[in-house]
Scaffold this motif. Structure first.
Motif, short mmCIF file in Angstrom:
data_model
loop_
_atom_site.label_atom_id
_atom_site.label_comp_id
_atom_site.label_asym_id
_atom_site.label_seq_id
_atom_site.Cartn_x
_atom_site.Cartn_y
_atom_site.Cartn_z
N ALA A 26 -2.68 6.90 -6.98
CA ALA A 26 -2.27 6.96 -5.58
C ALA A 26 -3.47 6.89 -4.64
O ALA A 26 -3.45 6.20 -3.62
CB ALA A 26 -1.49 8.26 -5.34
N VAL A 27 -4.54 7.57 -5.00
CA VAL A 27 -5.76 7.51 -4.19
C VAL A 27 -6.34 6.10 -4.19
O VAL A 27 -6.74 5.58 -3.13
CB VAL A 27 -6.81 8.52 -4.73
CG1 VAL A 27 -8.15 8.33 -4.02
CG2 VAL A 27 -6.31 9.95 -4.55
N GLY A 39 -4.16 3.94 -1.92
CA GLY A 39 -4.32 4.27 -0.51
C GLY A 39 -5.62 3.76 0.08
O GLY A 39 -5.68 3.38 1.26
N THR A 65 1.21 3.97 -3.10
CA THR A 65 0.61 5.28 -2.87
C THR A 65 1.62 6.40 -3.06
O THR A 65 1.35 7.41 -3.72
CB THR A 65 0.00 5.37 -1.46
OG1 THR A 65 -0.97 4.33 -1.29
CG2 THR A 65 -0.67 6.71 -1.23
N ARG A 106 0.82 -1.22 0.00
CA ARG A 106 0.00 0.00 0.00
C ARG A 106 0.85 1.27 0.00
O ARG A 106 0.61 2.18 -0.81
CB ARG A 106 -0.94 0.02 1.20
CG ARG A 106 -1.73 1.33 1.30
CD ARG A 106 -2.68 1.32 2.48
NE ARG A 106 -3.78 0.40 2.25
CZ ARG A 106 -4.63 0.03 3.20
NH1 ARG A 106 -4.48 0.45 4.44
NH2 ARG A 106 -5.63 -0.78 2.90
N LEU A 107 1.83 1.37 0.89
CA LEU A 107 2.62 2.60 0.98
C LEU A 107 3.43 2.87 -0.29
O LEU A 107 3.37 3.98 -0.84
CB LEU A 107 3.53 2.56 2.21
CG LEU A 107 4.30 3.86 2.52
CD1 LEU A 107 3.32 5.01 2.76
CD2 LEU A 107 5.21 3.66 3.72
#
Length: 493
Positions: A461-462, A465, A346, A342-343
């Motif tokens: 990215a959204v 996240g 993102t 995830r990180l």
């Protein structure tokens, strides 16, 4: 049905020969994915191409790859991976020669369609051959070596292409594939063992040919692409554009319905989408690779026709981006394995978007070191954070026997993203006709395109996240290639 061959070891002559064949073959496809953008201004001027002609030169290739790479993977799994791989290599080489001999835009575009079809057969084959042929203890190392060395062709592509264009002609970016193809065929015939999906053979699925799925997939992508490319010249409300758009949408809808009905016999078994993570990550793939495709299409033309650089200097401009991918992908993959995807997925698109926004200020007489390099490095760093975690996460939910289909689908998603971006962006930024030869028009279009691409990355990215989480399993080993996800799909039990 052929008997299974003994598993190869990477230290054996057969193992090294099989790896060499896979690397050279994928290198041809990756090379042609990067060098053509550098050649667009030169071949456009020589052949009298419009913006639409340049778009089809790129998109004819991408369309066939995106539409038929699924079929290429499935055919290899069912009818023999080496057999389909070799057919693809020969097909690709013949089409490359036709590209180099082109005397007009129509000829070149037709040859690019044929070249993409050959690439759709050999691209998934280069990975699935390694997956099926090597001993499990050596498989991750083989795929990692394939990824790193194949990626070198991506890095060298713009540089080699720029040199060939300046020193000889744009035609030589296609002719160079011929000796590579000869090397692949000789190595494959000598060392590569035959393999197939034995489960498909036992059930009889290997004898079926999903003509409907292949044609409907091509119709869906082709109709939408034609509408987007043709709209600037004919108008968005013209009957031709509207019919193409409707056919494209209907083709995509019917494709999904047909594939769902065929079950495991489908070119794309819809059961693969039982994992929500697999589905979300493939949407993410389309978004990120759309930004990458739009960026590379516009940058190469802009640097030559507005900034005034040679083809060689233009090819050198993006080499740092590819080097970052080659050096940093393994580290990014290891980081994602520790903290989850995830990180990185993102943060990476945000960093890449910042690089594109920096590149908007590049203008005539720009300095490479102060104006172009910072943006390229930021974009490359962001992409490096994305590619390895994305690859491992996408393939973590895929069973081993769907190796060809899985690699084919994720590759198709990336190609479709680039295809749609190259088709849509000129329309969105108002570039058509011979506008790419006019500095003011091209400069305005370039700045607008970079904004759109940055927006796509931020949307990715959204998405990451909010919806991406750590997969339950991680695909083992291997560094991915920037343009073709590479990993070993685990057997989900």
């Amino acid at each position: 049905m052929t008997a299974p061959a003994p598993a190869l070891r990477i230290g054996s002559a057969a193992g090294r020969g099989t790896l060499l064949a896979a690397i050279l073959a994928s290198g041809m496809v990756f090379l042609d994915s990067t060098v053509v953008n550098v050649a667009l201004p030169r071949l456009g001027a020589e052949l009298g191409a419009t913006v639409a002609g340049l778009q089809w030169t790129v998109n004819g290739y991408l369309l066939m790859l995106a539409a038929f790479v699924l079929l290429g993977g499935a055919l290899g799994d069912r009818f023999g991976r080496r057999r389909v791989f070799l057919v693809g290599v020969v097909w690709f080489a013949v089409a490359s020669v036709l590209c180099g001999l082109a005397q007009g835009t129509g000829w070149l575009v037709a040859a690019r369609f044929l070249q993409g079809a050959g690439g759709a057969l050999l691209t998934p084959g280069s990975l699935s051959v390694l997956q099926a042929s090597f001993d499990p203890d050596d498989r991750a190392r083989a795929i990692g070596t394939w990824s790193g060395l194949s990626g070198v062709s991506t890095a060298l592509g713009p540089l080699l292409g720029g040199w060939l264009i300046d020193a000889l002609s744009w035609r030589w970016i296609f002719f160079v594939n011929l000796p590579l193809a000869v090397g692949v065929v000789l190595a494959a015939l000598r060392w590569v063992p035959e393999s197939r999906d034995e489960a498909a053979s036992r059930t009889g699925a290997g004898r079926r040919f999903d003509v409907a799925g292949a044609l409907l997939g091509a119709l869906g992508l082709g109709g939408v692409t034609y509408a987007l490319i043709d709209a600037p010249a004919r108008g968005a409300g013209s009957p031709t554009v509207l019919v193409a758009a409707v056919l494209g949408v209907l083709g995509a809808v019917v494709f999904v319905l047909v594939e769902r009905r065929r079950g495991d016999a489908a070119m794309l078994p819809t059961g693969l989408f039982g994992s929500r993570l697999f589905s979300v990550l493939n949407v993410f793939t389309v978004v990120v690779y759309a930004a990458l495709g739009g960026f590379t299409f516009f940058l190469a033309v802009y640097l030559q026709n507005v900034v005034g650089w040679s083809a060689l200097l233009t090819g050198l401009a993006t080499v740092p981006m590819t080097l970052l991918l080659l050096v940093g992908s393994a580290r990014a993959g290891a980081l994602a394995a520790r903290i989850g995807p995830r990180l990185p997925l993102t943060v990476g698109p945000v960093v890449a978007a910042a690089g594109l926004l920096l590149l908007r200020r590049v203008g005539p007489g720009a300095s490479y070191w102060t104006d172009v390099l910072p943006g390229v490095v930021l974009f490359g760093a962001g992409l490096t954070l994305v590619v390895a975690p994305l690859t491992a996460s996408v393939l973590a939910a895929v069973a081993d026997r769907f190796a060809g289909v899985a690699s084919g689908f994720n590759n198709a998603a990336s190609r479709a993203g680039g295809l749609l971006a190259v088709a849509a962006l000129p329309l969105l930024v108002g570039l058509s006709g011979s506008g790419y030869e006019q500095k003011t028009a091209l400069a305005d279009a370039f700045r607008g395109a970079m904004l759109w691409c940055a927006g796509l990355l931020l949307a990715g990215a959204v998405l990451a996240g909010l919806l991406i989480h750590r997969p339950t399993r991680t695909a083992p080993g291997g560094q991915p290639c920037p343009s073709l996800p590479a990993s070993t799909p685990p057997d989900r039990r």
